[in-house]
Design an enzyme around this catalytic site. Structure first.
Site, mmCIF file in Angstrom:
data_model
loop_
_atom_site.group_PDB
_atom_site.id
_atom_site.type_symbol
_atom_site.label_atom_id
_atom_site.label_comp_id
_atom_site.label_asym_id
_atom_site.label_seq_id
_atom_site.Cartn_x
_atom_site.Cartn_y
_atom_site.Cartn_z
ATOM 1 N N GLY A 87 0.860 -1.179 0.000
ATOM 2 C CA GLY A 87 0.000 0.000 0.000
ATOM 3 C C GLY A 87 0.892 1.222 0.000
ATOM 4 N N SER A 119 5.877 -5.191 -0.894
ATOM 5 C CA SER A 119 5.824 -3.780 -1.290
ATOM 6 C C SER A 119 6.156 -2.878 -0.096
ATOM 7 C CB SER A 119 4.452 -3.473 -1.891
ATOM 8 O OG SER A 119 4.378 -2.177 -2.402
ATOM 9 N N ALA A 120 5.179 -2.160 0.453
ATOM 10 C CA ALA A 120 5.442 -1.294 1.604
ATOM 11 C C ALA A 120 5.985 -2.090 2.784
ATOM 12 C CB ALA A 120 4.171 -0.556 2.014
ATOM 13 N N HIS A 156 9.257 -3.082 -6.548
ATOM 14 C CA HIS A 156 8.670 -2.672 -7.828
ATOM 15 C C HIS A 156 9.704 -1.995 -8.726
ATOM 16 C CE1 HIS A 156 4.804 -3.322 -5.821
ATOM 17 N NE2 HIS A 156 5.106 -2.393 -4.942
ATOM 18 N N GLU A 191 9.415 -6.781 -10.195
ATOM 19 C CA GLU A 191 8.133 -7.436 -9.975
ATOM 20 C C GLU A 191 8.260 -8.951 -10.148
ATOM 21 O OE1 GLU A 191 4.853 -5.020 -9.474
ATOM 22 O OE2 GLU A 191 6.827 -4.918 -8.496
#
Length: 250
Positions: A87, A119-120, A156, A191
């Site tokens: 997020g 991700s985060a 990413h 990714e």
């Protein structure tokens, strides 16, 4: 050293949540059958937690959402493993810091709680959030994060498209600029890839490994390292030597 499984992303194009990663997740969890999920990077936390719980249920795994209340410390204390979802990294860090959970999470993982991030959640395994791609939609008290690894991470990571006519900044441009002001390695995870860290306790030697497969067509490999004073270089497989390069003073 904490047990870590850090994903660049949780969804590959055309597939479901963690569908590209279940083999790594199940190997990481072993006999554990419940995961505490940290939804603070998302906007609608209950909906986010339900989505993750539904995905994990298909693999016979239970998910318990970490509440943004005083009960969170007790939930962490009883966790078998923790998964911090993706997020907005600024929102995640702001929430963890304001609830006094950043230090509690760091201590729990340092004491042996297995940590998964995406991700985060992968961003905050680094010493700071300064190599996130996210917009600062909120202002946390500090950029300091968990520091579970001694280098920065850029999930990413996206290679420039040589056929594109876009002449703006690339991810490489921004990370090179970061190194003009900081002397600490940055691991760019493309990714579809992940970093697995294990060992470093007792007689078990530290081992770090890049797994998964990059899904970007022009990607030359799964990950790339930016180091001050040298050109960016590709890495794959065993990356344990990254732990020998801590932050250097300028």
């Amino acid at each position: 050293m904490p047990e870590l499984l850090l994903f660049s992303n949780s969804v590959n194009h055309g597939r479901g949540f963690l569908d590209h990663a279940w083999e790594a997740v199940e190997a990481f969890l072993g006999e554990r059958d419940e995961v505490v999920f940290v939804p603070f990077a998302g906007g609608d936390r209950p909906a986010y937690t339900r989505r993750v719980a539904d995905a994990f249920a298909t693999r016979g795994l239970r998910v318990r959402g970490l509440p943004a209340t005083g009960e969170a410390h007790a939930v962490l204390a009883g966790a078998q493993a923790v998964f911090v979802g993706g997020g907005n990294t600024f929102r995640l860090v702001d929430t963890l810091q304001r609830l006094d959970l950043m230090a509690a999470l760091r201590d729990a993982v340092g004491a042996g709680l297995p940590y998964m991030g995406s991700s985060a959640g992968t961003n905050i395994a680094a010493p700071t959030l300064r190599t996130t791609n996210d917009m600062p939609i909120v202002e946390p008290p500090s950029f300091e994060t968990l520091g579970l690894v001694p280098f920065q991470i850029n999930p990413h990571y996206l290679d420039a498209d040589p056929a594109s006519t876009h002449q703006g900044e690339t991810r490489e441009t921004r990370l090179t600029e970061f190194l003009e002001a900081n002397d600490v390695d940055v691991l760019g995870l493309r990714e579809g890839t992940h970093l697995r860290v294990s060992g470093g306790r007792g007689e078990r030697p530290l081992h770090a490994h890049i797994g998964g497969s990059a899904v970007q067509p022009q990607a030359p490999g799964p990950a790339i390292v930016f180091r001050r004073g040298v050109p960016p270089f590709e890495v794959s497989g065993d990356v344990t030597d990254l732990f020998a390069f801590a932050t250097r003073e300028l």
